[in-house]
Design a protein around this motif. Structure first.
Motif, PDB file in Angstrom:
ATOM      1  N   ILE A   1       7.762  15.779  -2.080  1.00 38.17           N
ATOM      2  CA  ILE A   1       6.660  16.223  -1.222  1.00 38.17           C
ATOM      3  C   ILE A   1       5.367  15.514  -1.641  1.00 38.17           C
ATOM      4  CG2 ILE A   1       5.185  18.191  -0.625  1.00 38.17           C
ATOM      5  CD1 ILE A   1       7.715  19.945  -0.867  1.00 38.17           C
ATOM      6  N   LYS A   2       5.142  15.456  -2.941  1.00 29.84           N
ATOM      7  CA  LYS A   2       3.934  14.796  -3.454  1.00 29.84           C
ATOM      8  C   LYS A   2       3.938  13.309  -3.091  1.00 29.84           C
ATOM      9  CE  LYS A   2       2.441  16.305  -7.372  1.00 29.84           C
ATOM     10  NZ  LYS A   2       2.262  16.569  -8.829  1.00 29.84           N
ATOM     11  N   GLN A   3       5.128  12.684  -3.155  1.00 31.30           N
ATOM     12  CA  GLN A   3       5.217  11.268  -2.786  1.00 31.30           C
ATOM     13  C   GLN A   3       4.913  11.065  -1.303  1.00 31.30           C
ATOM     14  OE1 GLN A   3       9.183  10.197  -4.708  1.00 31.30           O
ATOM     15  NE2 GLN A   3       8.067   8.281  -4.869  1.00 31.30           N
ATOM     16  N   PHE A   4       5.435  11.949  -0.456  1.00 33.60           N
ATOM     17  CA  PHE A   4       5.189  11.832   0.985  1.00 33.60           C
ATOM     18  C   PHE A   4       3.703  11.944   1.302  1.00 33.60           C
ATOM     19  CE2 PHE A   4       9.565  13.167   2.903  1.00 33.60           C
ATOM     20  CZ  PHE A   4      10.092  11.979   2.456  1.00 33.60           C
ATOM     21  N   LEU A   5       2.988  12.748   0.518  1.00 29.11           N
ATOM     22  CA  LEU A   5       1.559  12.926   0.760  1.00 29.11           C
ATOM     23  C   LEU A   5       0.721  11.827   0.114  1.00 29.11           C
ATOM     24  CD1 LEU A   5       1.308  16.795   0.174  1.00 29.11           C
ATOM     25  CD2 LEU A   5       1.278  15.596   2.369  1.00 29.11           C
ATOM     26  N   ARG A   6       1.158  11.348  -1.039  1.00 28.99           N
ATOM     27  CA  ARG A   6       0.328  10.437  -1.827  1.00 28.99           C
ATOM     28  C   ARG A   6       0.700   8.961  -1.647  1.00 28.99           C
ATOM     29  NH1 ARG A   6       1.550  11.283  -7.867  1.00 28.99           N
ATOM     30  NH2 ARG A   6       3.394  10.155  -7.146  1.00 28.99           N
ATOM     31  N   ASP A   7       2.012   8.682  -1.499  1.00 27.67           N
ATOM     32  CA  ASP A   7       2.482   7.299  -1.560  1.00 27.67           C
ATOM     33  C   ASP A   7       2.844   6.703  -0.208  1.00 27.67           C
ATOM     34  OD1 ASP A   7       2.196   7.534  -4.276  1.00 27.67           O
ATOM     35  OD2 ASP A   7       4.289   7.985  -4.659  1.00 27.67           O
ATOM     36  N   VAL A   8       2.637   7.454   0.877  1.00 31.23           N
ATOM     37  CA  VAL A   8       2.919   6.920   2.213  1.00 31.23           C
ATOM     38  C   VAL A   8       1.627   6.362   2.801  1.00 31.23           C
ATOM     39  CG1 VAL A   8       3.656   7.484   4.560  1.00 31.23           C
ATOM     40  CG2 VAL A   8       4.835   8.514   2.601  1.00 31.23           C
ATOM     41  N   ASP A   9       1.715   5.163   3.345  1.00 31.86           N
ATOM     42  CA  ASP A   9       0.549   4.503   3.941  1.00 31.86           C
ATOM     43  C   ASP A   9       0.333   5.050   5.359  1.00 31.86           C
ATOM     44  OD1 ASP A   9      -1.522   2.862   4.615  1.00 31.86           O
ATOM     45  OD2 ASP A   9      -0.274   1.060   4.876  1.00 31.86           O
ATOM     46  N   TRP A  10      -0.258   6.244   5.432  1.00 32.30           N
ATOM     47  CA  TRP A  10      -0.464   6.881   6.732  1.00 32.30           C
ATOM     48  C   TRP A  10      -1.576   6.204   7.541  1.00 32.30           C
ATOM     49  CZ3 TRP A  10       3.211   9.875   8.359  1.00 32.30           C
ATOM     50  CH2 TRP A  10       3.951  10.644   7.460  1.00 32.30           C
ATOM     51  N   GLY A  11      -2.504   5.552   6.853  1.00 30.40           N
ATOM     52  CA  GLY A  11      -3.633   4.968   7.566  1.00 30.40           C
ATOM     53  C   GLY A  11      -4.550   6.062   8.094  1.00 30.40           C
ATOM     54  N   GLU A  12      -5.309   5.726   9.134  1.00 30.22           N
ATOM     55  CA  GLU A  12      -6.198   6.706   9.755  1.00 30.22           C
ATOM     56  C   GLU A  12      -5.383   7.607  10.686  1.00 30.22           C
ATOM     57  OE1 GLU A  12      -9.448   7.298   9.353  1.00 30.22           O
ATOM     58  OE2 GLU A  12      -9.602   5.803   7.768  1.00 30.22           O
ATOM     59  N   VAL A  13      -5.427   8.912  10.461  1.00 31.00           N
ATOM     60  CA  VAL A  13      -4.661   9.835  11.310  1.00 31.00           C
ATOM     61  C   VAL A  13      -5.582  10.910  11.872  1.00 31.00           C
ATOM     62  CG1 VAL A  13      -2.475   9.494  10.105  1.00 31.00           C
ATOM     63  CG2 VAL A  13      -4.021  11.278   9.319  1.00 31.00           C
ATOM     64  N   ASP A  14      -5.293  11.323  13.097  1.00 32.95           N
ATOM     65  CA  ASP A  14      -6.009  12.452  13.699  1.00 32.95           C
ATOM     66  C   ASP A  14      -5.384  13.769  13.233  1.00 32.95           C
ATOM     67  OD1 ASP A  14      -7.820  10.904  15.292  1.00 32.95           O
ATOM     68  OD2 ASP A  14      -6.154  10.447  16.630  1.00 32.95           O
TER      69      ASP A  14
ATOM     70  N   SER B   1       0.816  -1.220   0.000  1.00 27.67           N
ATOM     71  CA  SER B   1       0.000   0.000   0.000  1.00 27.67           C
ATOM     72  C   SER B   1       0.850   1.271   0.000  1.00 27.67           C
ATOM     73  CB  SER B   1      -0.919  -0.002   1.229  1.00 27.67           C
ATOM     74  OG  SER B   1      -0.186  -0.235   2.414  1.00 27.67           O
ATOM     75  N   GLY B   2       2.149   1.131  -0.233  1.00 25.09           N
ATOM     76  CA  GLY B   2       3.020   2.312  -0.316  1.00 25.09           C
ATOM     77  C   GLY B   2       4.137   2.271   0.704  1.00 25.09           C
TER      78      GLY B   2
END
Length: 216
Positions: A51-64, A13-14
C-alpha cells in the motif's frame, strides 16, 4: 477496466500506472501476480508495505482525484490507508452497501470506523436497489430493505445518502468485458443514478477545497 494481462513498468520516477484512457490511470496488485487465479496470501506487514509503495513509488503525476478501492469491512488495509494519507487531507470516504440488513450491519461498523479515525464520510451509495424491467419498466425489489435500507440507516446515523443504483444486468456484462457501462448503456436508470452520484461527490469535494482555501 479491461486491463487483464497488463504489467507494471518501471521508470526513472517510479512505477508507471496502466492507463485505461489518457486521464485514467490504474495501479493494482493484480498486475503483480503471475496468474489471475493466484491468491494473495499475505500478512499485514507485506500488505501495508505494498500500500505504501502504491502511494509513494507510483508516478501518478498531476491528478484531480485519487480513488482507492478497498476490500469490504474494517480491515487493517483501511487503517493503513488513512494513516499514510493523513497529511494529505483526504476528502472522505464513499461507503457502498446493499439494501439487506446483513450488509447494513457491516456498513454501520464502517461508518463507526470512519468516525473513530476522523475520516470524513462523503456519503453512502445503495447498490442493487431495486430492478427496473427493461420491457415493462415496472420496478421490483429483488433485495427488500426489511429495516429501511440505506436511506433509513443514513437518517439514523446522520450521514448523506448519495444515491441508489438499481440492478442492471448490463453493468455485470460491461464489467466482464472491460467496457464503460456509462457509455454502453447511456439511457439506463442506473447510468442516470451513477451520474447523479458522481455529481454530488464532485460538489462535496469542491466545497471542501473552497473552505480549505478560505482558511488558508
Amino acid at each position: 477496466m479491461g486491463l487483464e494481462g497488463e504489467q507494471v513498468h518501471q521508470s526513472g520516477s517510479g512505477w508507471s500506472p496502466v492507463y485505461v484512457e489518457e486521464n485514467l490511470g490504474v495501479m493494482s496488485v493484480g498486475f503483480l501476480l503471475g496468474s489471475p487465479d493466484d491468491a494473495v496470501i499475505w500478512r499485514g506487514p507485506k500488505k501495508n508495505g505494498l500500500i505504501k509503495q502504491f502511494l509513494r513509488d507510483v508516478d501518478w503525476g498531476e491528478v484531480d482525484y485519487l480513488i482507492v478501492d478497498t476490500p469490504p469491512g474494517t480491515s487493517d488495509e483501511h487503517l493503513s490507508i488513512v494513516q499514510y494519507l493523513s497529511a494529505t487531507h483526504i476528502d472522505g470516504a464513499v461507503i457502498v452497501t446493499t439494501p439487506q440488513e446483513i450488509s447494513l450491519q457491516d456498513v454501520r461498523k464502517e461508518i463507526n470506523f470512519c468516525h473513530k479515525v476522523k475520516l470524513p464520510i462523503i456519503g453512502v451509495v445503495e447498490n442493487m436497489s431495486g430492478f427496473v424491467c427493461p420491457k415493462c419498466k415496472k420496478e421490483s425489489q429483488i433485495f427488500p430493505p426489511t429495516t429501511g435500507g440505506a436511506e433509513k440507516m443514513c437518517q439514523n446515523l446522520n450521514v448523506s445518502l448519495l444515491g441508489k443504483v438499481p440492478l442492471d444486468p448490463q453493468i455485470g456484462r460491461s464489467c466482464d468485458r472491460g467496457q464503460s457501462f456509462l457509455s454502453e448503456a447511456r439511457d439506463s436508470p442506473a447510468t442516470l443514478s451513477y451520474r447523479n452520484i458522481i455529481q454530488r461527490i464532485q460538489e462535496y469535494c469542491e466545497q471542501q477545497h473552497s473552505l480549505e482555501e478560505k482558511m488558508i
